[in-house]
Write a protein that holds these residues in place. Structure first.
Motif, PDB file in Angstrom:
ATOM      1  N   PHE A 184      87.570  29.939  57.240  1.00  0.00           N
ATOM      2  CA  PHE A 184      87.106  31.273  56.862  1.00  0.00           C
ATOM      3  C   PHE A 184      85.619  31.410  57.166  1.00  0.00           C
ATOM      4  N   CYS A 185      85.172  32.658  57.242  1.00  0.00           N
ATOM      5  CA  CYS A 185      83.772  32.972  57.503  1.00  0.00           C
ATOM      6  C   CYS A 185      83.026  33.232  56.196  1.00  0.00           C
ATOM      7  N   ARG A 186      81.715  33.143  56.299  1.00  0.00           N
ATOM      8  CA  ARG A 186      80.856  33.448  55.147  1.00  0.00           C
ATOM      9  C   ARG A 186      79.691  34.311  55.603  1.00  0.00           C
ATOM     10  N   ASN A 187      79.371  35.345  54.801  1.00  0.00           N
ATOM     11  CA  ASN A 187      78.183  36.167  55.000  1.00  0.00           C
ATOM     12  C   ASN A 187      77.310  35.988  53.761  1.00  0.00           C
ATOM     13  N   GLN A 188      76.202  35.264  53.919  1.00  0.00           N
ATOM     14  CA  GLN A 188      75.314  35.015  52.782  1.00  0.00           C
ATOM     15  C   GLN A 188      74.030  35.829  52.864  1.00  0.00           C
ATOM     16  N   ALA A 189      74.072  36.935  53.628  1.00  0.00           N
ATOM     17  CA  ALA A 189      72.877  37.757  53.828  1.00  0.00           C
ATOM     18  C   ALA A 189      72.345  38.330  52.518  1.00  0.00           C
ATOM     19  N   LYS A 190      73.251  38.569  51.570  1.00  0.00           N
ATOM     20  CA  LYS A 190      72.838  39.153  50.286  1.00  0.00           C
ATOM     21  C   LYS A 190      72.889  38.137  49.152  1.00  0.00           C
ATOM     22  N   SER A 191      72.973  36.865  49.514  1.00  0.00           N
ATOM     23  CA  SER A 191      72.972  35.786  48.527  1.00  0.00           C
ATOM     24  C   SER A 191      71.627  35.067  48.597  1.00  0.00           C
ATOM     25  N   PHE A 192      70.988  34.912  47.444  1.00  0.00           N
ATOM     26  CA  PHE A 192      69.640  34.351  47.416  1.00  0.00           C
ATOM     27  C   PHE A 192      69.530  33.247  46.360  1.00  0.00           C
ATOM     28  N   SER A 193      68.474  32.479  46.455  1.00  0.00           N
ATOM     29  CA  SER A 193      68.196  31.470  45.435  1.00  0.00           C
ATOM     30  C   SER A 193      67.220  32.046  44.413  1.00  0.00           C
ATOM     31  N   LYS A 194      67.360  31.596  43.183  1.00  0.00           N
ATOM     32  CA  LYS A 194      66.497  32.066  42.098  1.00  0.00           C
ATOM     33  C   LYS A 194      65.943  30.872  41.333  1.00  0.00           C
ATOM     34  N   ASP A 239      86.960  25.916  33.852  1.00  0.00           N
ATOM     35  CA  ASP A 239      86.263  27.186  33.995  1.00  0.00           C
ATOM     36  C   ASP A 239      85.498  27.196  35.309  1.00  0.00           C
ATOM     37  N   VAL A 240      85.676  28.239  36.108  1.00  0.00           N
ATOM     38  CA  VAL A 240      84.934  28.381  37.358  1.00  0.00           C
ATOM     39  C   VAL A 240      84.163  29.702  37.385  1.00  0.00           C
ATOM     40  N   SER A 241      83.926  30.279  36.220  1.00  0.00           N
ATOM     41  CA  SER A 241      83.216  31.551  36.141  1.00  0.00           C
ATOM     42  C   SER A 241      81.736  31.366  36.482  1.00  0.00           C
ATOM     43  N   VAL A 242      81.125  32.449  36.931  1.00  0.00           N
ATOM     44  CA  VAL A 242      79.700  32.448  37.266  1.00  0.00           C
ATOM     45  C   VAL A 242      79.048  33.658  36.602  1.00  0.00           C
ATOM     46  N   PRO A 243      77.727  33.659  36.451  1.00  0.00           N
ATOM     47  CA  PRO A 243      77.036  34.791  35.828  1.00  0.00           C
ATOM     48  C   PRO A 243      77.255  36.094  36.588  1.00  0.00           C
ATOM     49  N   LYS A 244      77.039  37.204  35.898  1.00  0.00           N
ATOM     50  CA  LYS A 244      77.267  38.515  36.486  1.00  0.00           C
ATOM     51  C   LYS A 244      76.326  38.820  37.649  1.00  0.00           C
ATOM     52  N   ASP A 245      75.189  38.147  37.708  1.00  0.00           N
ATOM     53  CA  ASP A 245      74.261  38.433  38.806  1.00  0.00           C
ATOM     54  C   ASP A 245      74.654  37.702  40.089  1.00  0.00           C
ATOM     55  N   LEU A 246      75.750  36.933  40.021  1.00  0.00           N
ATOM     56  CA  LEU A 246      76.280  36.272  41.213  1.00  0.00           C
ATOM     57  C   LEU A 246      77.693  36.787  41.467  1.00  0.00           C
ATOM     58  N   GLU A 247      77.863  37.501  42.556  1.00  0.00           N
ATOM     59  CA  GLU A 247      79.168  38.070  42.894  1.00  0.00           C
ATOM     60  C   GLU A 247      79.788  37.277  44.049  1.00  0.00           C
ATOM     61  N   LEU A 248      80.901  36.623  43.757  1.00  0.00           N
ATOM     62  CA  LEU A 248      81.627  35.891  44.783  1.00  0.00           C
ATOM     63  C   LEU A 248      82.790  36.749  45.260  1.00  0.00           C
ATOM     64  N   VAL A 249      82.788  37.099  46.526  1.00  0.00           N
ATOM     65  CA  VAL A 249      83.811  37.984  47.089  1.00  0.00           C
ATOM     66  C   VAL A 249      84.650  37.207  48.087  1.00  0.00           C
ATOM     67  N   PHE A 250      85.965  37.231  47.894  1.00  0.00           N
ATOM     68  CA  PHE A 250      86.882  36.556  48.803  1.00  0.00           C
ATOM     69  C   PHE A 250      87.832  37.591  49.411  1.00  0.00           C
ATOM     70  N   ASP A 251      87.481  38.095  50.578  1.00  0.00           N
ATOM     71  CA  ASP A 251      88.337  39.038  51.298  1.00  0.00           C
ATOM     72  C   ASP A 251      89.285  38.228  52.178  1.00  0.00           C
ATOM     73  N   PHE A 252      90.195  37.531  51.524  1.00  0.00           N
ATOM     74  CA  PHE A 252      91.117  36.651  52.226  1.00  0.00           C
ATOM     75  C   PHE A 252      92.467  37.322  52.444  1.00  0.00           C
ATOM     76  N   SER A 253      93.079  37.026  53.578  1.00  0.00           N
ATOM     77  CA  SER A 253      94.448  37.468  53.822  1.00  0.00           C
ATOM     78  C   SER A 253      95.396  36.515  53.109  1.00  0.00           C
ATOM     79  N   ALA A 254      96.439  37.066  52.525  1.00  0.00           N
ATOM     80  CA  ALA A 254      97.417  36.255  51.810  1.00  0.00           C
ATOM     81  C   ALA A 254      98.562  35.909  52.755  1.00  0.00           C
ATOM     82  N   PRO A 255      98.693  34.658  53.180  1.00  0.00           N
ATOM     83  CA  PRO A 255      99.786  34.275  54.076  1.00  0.00           C
ATOM     84  C   PRO A 255     101.146  34.526  53.442  1.00  0.00           C
TER      85      PRO A 255
END
Length: 217
Positions: free
Chosen positions: A157-167, A58-74
């Motif tokens: 790949f790049c990462r934008n963590q501007a909207k990712s925070f610690s709780k 299982d690699v699921s995470v809570p709903k308050d954490l959104e992991l977005v992968f805008d990856f190109s598919a080779p």
């Protein structure tokens, strides 16, 4: 995550043969779904983890954490699988942080060698701090490059963590921050194909560069 110097693809290639000798190499994973030479498309890969095998952790995470992968598919199947499981490695690392488990089986399933140790170290930092991640964590601009005659694939790949925070786990206080160049990172993940007991492409080495201007544009 910790910020570390990012080597070039050539630098990665120097140590690839030795690394693959130690961890296994060759083979392919026909059951596995799906950063850049080697081809790609503009179609983003699915943001949800692949679930082709019932025995995958299982690699699921809570709903308050959104992991977005805008990856190109080779277009190349081998590269596509490497890219997809590079994303699963990140998901697994986040799962371990959320579970506060430095020995979480998820990251161990999707990694080996230095990449597994990196994940364990990252999880421990969050455990010691008493935090879990929340918000939106976005990964994008993926590219894939074959190394060692196709025996490994370097995924960047790049990462934008501007909207990712610690709780804070105790009390639930969210530590907000403002977007800056520190919000942007570039990842380089060396992926090896299935071999022996390994059923999926695994991350074997990871390097992270912080304050990357090209990821901000």
């Amino acid at each position: 995550m910790a910020r570390r110097a990012l080597p070039t693809a050539a630098a990665f290639a120097v140590g690839t043969a030795l690394l693959l000798t130690a961890c296994g190499g060759g083979g392919d994973d026909s059951s596995d779904k799906i950063e850049g030479a080697g081809g790609g498309s503009d179609s983003p890969s699915a943001s949800a983890p692949a679930s082709a095998d019932a025995d995958r952790p299982d690699v699921s995470v809570p709903k308050d954490l959104e992991l977005v992968f805008d990856f190109s598919a080779p277009s190349d199947p081998k590269q596509a699988k490497a890219v997809d499981n590079a994303a699963n490695y990140i998901r697994a690392l986040k799962h371990g942080i959320v579970k506060q488990d430095v020995n979480d089986p998820a990251y161990q399933y999707y990694s080996g060698a230095q990449a597994a140790q990196y994940a364990k170290t990252q999880i421990k930092e969050w455990v010691d701090g008493g935090w879990v991640p929340t918000g939106k964590d976005r990964y994008f601009k993926s590219e894939a490059t074959e190394l060692s005659g196709g025996k490994a694939v370097l995924v960047t790949f790049c990462r934008n963590q501007a909207k990712s925070f610690s709780k804070d786990i105790k009390g639930g206080k969210v530590h907000y921050g403002k977007e800056s160049l520190d919000s942007y990172q570039k990842f380089s993940v060396l992926m090896s194909p299935p071999n022996g007991a390994d059923k999926v492409w695994k991350a074997q080495k990871i390097e992270v560069q912080g304050r990357v201007k090209e990821c901000r544009g």
